[in-house]
Design a protein around this motif. Structure first.
Motif, mmCIF file in Angstrom:
data_model
loop_
_atom_site.group_PDB
_atom_site.id
_atom_site.type_symbol
_atom_site.label_atom_id
_atom_site.label_comp_id
_atom_site.label_asym_id
_atom_site.label_seq_id
_atom_site.Cartn_x
_atom_site.Cartn_y
_atom_site.Cartn_z
ATOM 1 N N ARG A 169 0.939 -1.100 -0.111
ATOM 2 C CA ARG A 169 0.069 -0.082 0.042
ATOM 3 C C ARG A 169 0.463 0.767 -0.228
ATOM 4 N NH1 ARG A 169 -5.174 0.420 -0.747
ATOM 5 N NH2 ARG A 169 -5.547 2.132 0.852
ATOM 6 N N THR A 170 2.153 1.210 -0.565
ATOM 7 C CA THR A 170 2.851 2.250 -0.390
ATOM 8 C C THR A 170 3.381 2.556 -1.896
ATOM 9 O OG1 THR A 170 4.095 1.520 1.670
ATOM 10 C CG2 THR A 170 5.585 3.186 -0.281
ATOM 11 N N GLY A 171 3.105 4.297 -2.322
ATOM 12 C CA GLY A 171 3.547 4.492 -3.462
ATOM 13 C C GLY A 171 5.567 4.532 -3.644
ATOM 14 N N ILE B 67 5.925 -2.626 -3.894
ATOM 15 C CA ILE B 67 5.663 -2.080 -4.939
ATOM 16 C C ILE B 67 4.592 -1.978 -6.413
ATOM 17 C CG2 ILE B 67 5.394 0.791 -5.353
ATOM 18 C CD1 ILE B 67 7.717 1.000 -2.834
ATOM 19 N N GLU C 191 0.537 0.165 -10.194
ATOM 20 C CA GLU C 191 -0.218 0.508 -10.505
ATOM 21 C C GLU C 191 0.498 2.364 -9.456
ATOM 22 O OE1 GLU C 191 -2.115 -2.219 -7.937
ATOM 23 O OE2 GLU C 191 -0.514 -2.570 -9.604
ATOM 24 N N LEU C 192 1.401 2.167 -8.234
ATOM 25 C CA LEU C 192 1.397 2.618 -7.121
ATOM 26 C C LEU C 192 3.227 3.292 -7.484
ATOM 27 C CD1 LEU C 192 0.358 1.352 -3.769
ATOM 28 C CD2 LEU C 192 -0.714 2.680 -5.402
ATOM 29 N N GLN C 193 3.560 3.129 -8.404
ATOM 30 C CA GLN C 193 4.798 3.855 -9.298
ATOM 31 C C GLN C 193 4.604 4.790 -9.791
ATOM 32 O OE1 GLN C 193 7.007 -0.308 -10.512
ATOM 33 N NE2 GLN C 193 6.563 -0.993 -9.243
ATOM 34 N N MET D 111 -1.947 10.472 -5.074
ATOM 35 C CA MET D 111 -2.533 8.805 -4.669
ATOM 36 C C MET D 111 -2.721 8.555 -3.454
ATOM 37 S SD MET D 111 1.149 6.771 -6.158
ATOM 38 C CE MET D 111 1.747 6.819 -7.276
ATOM 39 N N ARG E 238 -5.403 5.320 -3.098
ATOM 40 C CA ARG E 238 -4.706 4.018 -3.712
ATOM 41 C C ARG E 238 -3.500 3.584 -2.772
ATOM 42 N NH1 ARG E 238 -2.723 5.800 -8.416
ATOM 43 N NH2 ARG E 238 -3.296 8.456 -8.378
ATOM 44 N N ALA E 239 -3.031 4.547 -1.910
ATOM 45 C CA ALA E 239 -2.195 4.382 -1.326
ATOM 46 C C ALA E 239 -1.862 4.664 0.303
ATOM 47 C CB ALA E 239 -1.064 4.869 -1.839
ATOM 48 N N CYS F 246 3.718 7.591 1.149
ATOM 49 C CA CYS F 246 4.541 7.279 -0.712
ATOM 50 C C CYS F 246 5.916 8.109 -0.459
ATOM 51 C CB CYS F 246 3.947 8.362 -0.879
ATOM 52 S SG CYS F 246 2.581 7.866 -2.510
#
Length: 390
Positions: free
Chosen positions: A106-108, A159, A162-164, A184, A189-190, A193
């Motif tokens: 759950r980390t961007g 990670i 989609e969170l990059q 995000m 979504r995250a 980050c």
């Protein structure tokens, strides 16, 4: 402009950095505070045989100096060097605050890289490419499009793709990267980050382009930049004051109050003199969004001056525009390039690490820090930070 907090304040909870002065944020920032520097004669190419870098004098052949991250990125070039520098900074951060596998899902991860505007300007002026040949920035974007994914793989951080995100906006791209990260988090979504910047300006391609554009400091051009390289990352996440009250150890190192971006179509490399208007808009926008836009503010400034005339002119003119609303002209100023050289797309992230360490260690000259940033390609940005106890 973006108020970083909204209903929930956004905290900076960990730092990671690699520079010519150290292999971690703590070491690098402590060395910079002590006034240390590690500039050395560059050996990435033979400067002696090229008139571009000056002529031989009684003191010997011309030499170019820069700030190199030794024993980490030597022997690497291009995207490979960016990956090695970025991985070292991320690993430093994770040593300070390890995240679980579940948390990392759950980390961007948002990475800012060079806009290659200097190489583009050089290519245009020297007609170094044909009609059908892509400009250097297009090639650079294509080669580094997957940098975030490769960094996650190298550092074994699971990670999700989609969170990059990768931004190619140079010095001021950090403001865009932060805005991407905040989106995000706000959109759910995250939960947090990792945001940072990576750049190396000690590579032959940049050095030659900067020399041809009269941006590089040499014996015959004292008004110019000294190239550097490095990477810095920081972790941002919403702060629950109830949890901090129960566990003070969970308090953030600093708060991210606001961020603003602006654009100048002309850029710093055009024939027209920089007006400072876009940079002034970015700084004023960040101050307004943070609620710190009163006439007299308690803050200090950190910015992108690197020894070149056009940056100094732009900042001077931006100050004149800002003084109509906010008296920032007399505030203390720190310039990271004095310690690390011109680190391009990594400069603002490194400045942020310096500011957060100043808050953390108790030597910050004011309760707020305003970081301003200006890319050669025209992007401008500003970030306002507040000490962790604020």
């Amino acid at each position: 402009m973006t108020h970083a907090g909204g209903a929930t304040r956004i905290g900076i909870t960990a730092l990671g950095m690699v520079s010519a002065l150290g292999r971690g944020a703590a070491t690098s920032c402590a060395a910079a505070r002590a006034g240390l520097t590690a500039a050395s004669e560059l050996t990435v190419m033979d400067f002696r045989t090229q008139a571009l870098f000056g002529s031989e004098t009684l003191d010997g052949p011309p030499a170019v100096f820069g700030h190199v991250v030794k024993d980490v990125a030597e022997g690497f070039a291009g995207p490979g060097k960016a990956l090695v520098l970025g991985a070292a900074a991320l690993q430093d951060l994770m040593r300070r605050k390890a995240l679980s596998h579940r948390e990392l899902l759950r980390t961007g991860l948002v990475v800012n890289l060079s806009d290659a505007a200097v190489q583009d300007a050089d290519a245009r002026s020297s007609r170094a490419f044909g009609v059908h040949e892509p400009v250097p920035s297009a090639t650079w974007r294509a080669r580094t499009a997957l940098v975030a994914q490769r960094l996650a793989d190298m550092t074994e951080l699971p990670i999700p793709g989609e969170l990059q995100a990768v931004r190619h906006a140079g010095n001021a791209g950090l403001s865009l990267a932060i805005e991407t990260a905040l989106a995000m988090i706000r959109e759910g979504r995250a939960d947090r980050c990792l945001v940072g910047g990576i750049d190396s300006r000690v590579e032959p391609g940049f050095i030659k382009a900067a020399a041809r554009l009269r941006l590089l400091r040499t014996n015959e051009n004292p008004v110019g930049l000294i190239p550097g390289e490095g990477a810095a990352f920081f972790l941002i996440e919403p702060i629950d004051p109830r949890r901090v009250a129960i566990d003070p150890a969970g308090a953030p190192l600093a708060f991210l109050e606001s961020v603003a971006s602006a654009g100048d179509l002309a850029g710093l490399l055009s024939e027209a003199a920089p007006s400072g208007a876009a940079l002034a808009r970015a700084v004023a926008g960040a101050l307004s969004a943070s609620g710190a836009a009163e006439r007299s503010i308690q803050a200090w400034l950190m910015g992108d001056l690197n020894g070149t005339e056009r940056r100094a002119m732009e900042w001077g003119r931006a100050l004149m525009r800002l003084r109509g609303e906010t008296d920032v002209g007399g505030l203390p100023c720190w310039f990271p390039a004095e310690s690390f050289g011109d680190t391009g797309a990594a400069s603002a992230a490194m400045a942020l690490c310096m500011a957060v360490r100043a808050f953390e260690r108790g030597y910050a000259p004011a309760p707020r820090c305003v970081i301003w940033m200006s890319s050669e390609g025209g992007a401008k940005g500003a970030v306002v930070l507040h000490g962790g106890s604020g």
